[in-house]
Write an enzyme that holds these catalytic residues in place. Structure first.
Site, PDB file in Angstrom:
ATOM      1  N   GLU A 287      48.731  44.159  33.713  1.00 53.41           N
ATOM      2  CA  GLU A 287      49.107  42.872  34.299  1.00 53.41           C
ATOM      3  C   GLU A 287      50.273  42.193  33.590  1.00 53.41           C
ATOM      4  OE1 GLU A 287      45.349  40.790  34.644  1.00 53.41           O
ATOM      5  OE2 GLU A 287      44.503  42.372  35.875  1.00 53.41           O
TER       6      GLU A 287
ATOM      7  N   GLU B 122      41.394  49.741  40.910  1.00 48.40           N
ATOM      8  CA  GLU B 122      40.300  48.753  40.900  1.00 48.40           C
ATOM      9  C   GLU B 122      39.985  48.256  42.309  1.00 48.40           C
ATOM     10  OE1 GLU B 122      41.077  45.544  38.107  1.00 48.40           O
ATOM     11  OE2 GLU B 122      41.968  46.907  36.639  1.00 48.40           O
TER      12      GLU B 122
HETATM   13  O1  9MR Z   1      35.308  43.037  36.165  1.00 43.70           O
HETATM   14  C1  9MR Z   1      35.709  42.630  34.860  1.00 43.70           C
HETATM   15  C2  9MR Z   1      34.790  41.543  34.340  1.00 43.70           C
HETATM   16  O2  9MR Z   1      33.464  42.013  34.253  1.00 43.70           O
HETATM   17  C3  9MR Z   1      35.281  41.106  32.987  1.00 43.70           C
HETATM   18  O3  9MR Z   1      34.487  40.006  32.533  1.00 43.70           O
HETATM   19  C4  9MR Z   1      36.737  40.672  33.066  1.00 43.70           C
HETATM   20  C5  9MR Z   1      37.275  40.342  31.690  1.00 43.70           C
HETATM   21  O4  9MR Z   1      37.182  41.441  30.850  1.00 43.70           O
HETATM   22  O5  9MR Z   1      37.543  41.714  33.612  1.00 43.70           O
HETATM   23  C6  9MR Z   1      37.140  42.138  34.896  1.00 43.70           C
HETATM   24  O6  9MR Z   1      37.961  43.199  35.322  1.00 43.70           O
HETATM   25  C7  9MR Z   1      39.328  42.876  35.558  1.00 43.70           C
HETATM   26  C8  9MR Z   1      40.158  44.053  35.082  1.00 43.70           C
HETATM   27  O7  9MR Z   1      39.886  44.338  33.737  1.00 43.70           O
HETATM   28  C9  9MR Z   1      41.641  43.794  35.277  1.00 43.70           C
HETATM   29  N1  9MR Z   1      41.916  43.441  36.658  1.00 43.70           N
HETATM   30  C10 9MR Z   1      41.102  42.378  37.236  1.00 43.70           C
HETATM   31  C11 9MR Z   1      39.610  42.717  37.049  1.00 43.70           C
HETATM   32  C12 9MR Z   1      38.738  41.651  37.723  1.00 43.70           C
HETATM   33  O8  9MR Z   1      38.919  40.423  37.115  1.00 43.70           O
END
Ligand code: 9MR
Length: 356
Positions: free
Chosen positions: A156, A264
Site C-alpha cells: 500500500e 486479497e
Molecule cells: O484482515 C486483516 C485484519 O484482520 C487486520 O486486523 C488488519 C491489520 O493487520 O489487516 C487486515 O488485512 C488487511 C491487509 O493486511 C492489507 N490490505 C487490507 C486488508 C483489510 O484491511
C-alpha cells in the site's frame, strides 16, 4: 459427457418473498473443487484461531492450495517493543501449510500502516534506522526461506486518493519514498532469493487514478533497478464500478510481463454508509457476481506464467475482516463460502470462469 459449465450454472434460486425483497435460497448440490479446476494456485487468508476449526479446514483442503497469514506475519505481531521477535503464531501457520501441502505466501514486510515504536525512536538516526530495517527484513523473510513462495515486500505505497505516494515512518527514517521501497526489495532479495517479490496495493481496479499511479510507480522502480518480481492487486472489489474497468486494469498490469497475484479478493455487499442503499440484496448480489466473474475471467486470460495465484481474503463470510468491528451488520457476504461452508453465488462466478 457432462458439460461442466452447465453443471456449474444456476447454483441458486431467487425466491420472491412478501416484502418485495427476493431471498436467495441455495440449492444444495456438490460443488467442484476450485483448486482442481483452476490452472493456478487458489489462496486464502488465515489466522491461527481457524486452524482447528473443522469446517474451515475441510474447505481449505478441498478448495485452496495456498495460505496467507491475515495478520500474524506482520510487524504488529512479530516485532516486540524491545526490538525482539516472536514467531510462535506464524510458525504454526507455516507448519500447518507444510503439513497440508499448501503453498505459503508472506504478508507483509513493510507497510505504511504499521509504524512501530521501535522504529519511531530511530527516525533521527538514519544509519541505525537502516540497520534495524535491514535486520527486520533479513530475519522475517529469512525465517521461512525456501517455504514462502512470495512476499508482499511493500504494501500500500500509493495514497488513498491515488494521486501520489504515502509519506510514512519508513520514508522519514530512510530519507524518501523511493528509498524505502527500493531498500525493502533489495533486502528481501538477499533474505529470500527464491521468493517472488511483490509490490501490493488496493483499489487499483476500483479507482483508475490510483491504478495509474501504481503502474507509474512500478515502471519507475523497475527502471531504478528494484528487484520487483511480482505485482499484487488486492481486489477488495467495489461492486458498483463500471463493467470493463477491471479488465482494462488487468491488461495494463500484465504489460510488465511479471507474475500477478490477486492477493486479497473480497466483494462487500454493504453500502459505504453515505447514502442508504435501497436496492434489494438480490440486485447487490448480481452486481457482486458480475464483478467477481469479470476479475476471474481477466485473471484467466493472463498468460499462464503471469498467473501467480488467486487469493480470497478469508474463506467464509464470517472469517472476513468486513464482518468485524462497528460497521458489521451481520449480513455482509463478501467471500466464497457462507457461515456453514456452503458455496455463495460468487463461488460459482469464480468456478465458472476457471472451469476448463
Ligand atoms: O484482515 C486483516 C485484519 O484482520 C487486520 O486486523 C488488519 C491489520 O493487520 O489487516 C487486515 O488485512 C488487511 C491487509 O493486511 C492489507 N490490505 C487490507 C486488508 C483489510 O484491511
Amino acid at each position: 459427457m457432462i458439460d461442466r459449465r452447465a453443471f456449474l450454472a444456476a447454483p441458486v434460486a431467487l425466491a420472491a418473498c412478501g416484502s418485495g425483497e427476493a431471498a436467495v435460497v441455495p440449492i444444495e448440490r456438490p460443488v467442484p473443487s476450485l483448486k482442481s479446476i483452476a490452472p493456478f494456485p487458489i489462496g486464502a487468508a488465515c489466522m491461527t484461531g481457524q486452524l482447528s476449526d473443522r469446517v474451515w479446514s475441510n474447505l481449505v483442503s478441498e478448495h485452496f492450495s495456498q495460505l496467507t497469514a491475515d495478520w500474524e506475519m506482520k510487524m504488529e505481531y512479530i516485532l516486540q517493543r524491545d526490538g525482539s521477535f516472536r514467531f510462535d503464531a506464524p510458525d504454526r501457520i507455516a507448519a500447518f501449510a507444510r503439513d497440508q501441502n499448501l503453498r505459503l505466501f508472506g504478508h507483509t514486510l513493510i507497510w505504511y500502516a504499521q509504524s512501530h515504536p521501535w522504529f519511531e525512536a530511530l527516525t533521527g538516526d538514519r544509519a541505525r534506522f537502516a540497520a534495524e530495517y535491514d535486520r527486520y527484513i533479513a530475519t522475517v523473510a529469512g525465517r521461512w526461506r525456501g517455504q514462502v513462495v512470495g512476499w508482499d515486500v511493500v504494501n500500500e505505497a500509493v495514497s488513498e486518493d491515488g494521486q501520489g505516494l504515502r509519506d510514512c515512518v519508513w520514508s522519514q527514517g530512510l530519507g524518501g519514498i523511493d528509498a524505502y521501497i527500493l531498500r525493502a526489495f533489495e533486502q528481501a532479495k538477499l533474505a529470500a532469493p527464491e521468493a517472488v517479490l511483490f509490490l501490493n496495493d488496493y483499489n487499483l481496479e476500483n479507482n483508475p487514478v490510483k491504478g495509474a499511479t501504481y503502474l507509474r510507480l512500478v515502471e519507475r522502480l523497475l527502471k531504478a533497478g528494484a528487484p520487483i518480481t511480482g505485482l499484487g492487486t488486492q481486489s477488495h472489489l467495489d461492486i458498483d464500478i463500471p463493467a470493463g474497468q477491471i479488465t482494462v486494469f488487468m491488461r495494463e498490469l500484465a504489460q510488465f510481463g511479471l507474475p500477478i497475484h490477486v492477493s486479497e479478493l473480497d466483494a462487500s455487499l454493504r453500502d459505504d454508509g453515505r447514502l442508504p442503499d435501497l436496492r434489494p440484496r438480490r440486485q447487490r448480489i448480481e452486481r457482486q457476481t458480475a464483478r467477481v466473474a469479470e476479475l476471474a475471467e481477466a485473471f484467466m486470460a493472463l498468460p499462464r506464467a503471469q498467473q501467480f495465484a488467486f487469493t480470497t481474503w478469508g474463506v467464509r463470510d464470517i472469517d472476513s475482516w468486513l464482518r468485524r468491528g462497528d460497521k458489521d451488520d451481520g449480513q455482509d457476504s463478501p467471500l466464497l463460502f457462507d457461515a456453514k461452508g456452503g458455496a455463495n453465488p460468487m463461488f460459482h462466478a469464480a468456478a465458472n470462469a476457471f472451469a476448463p
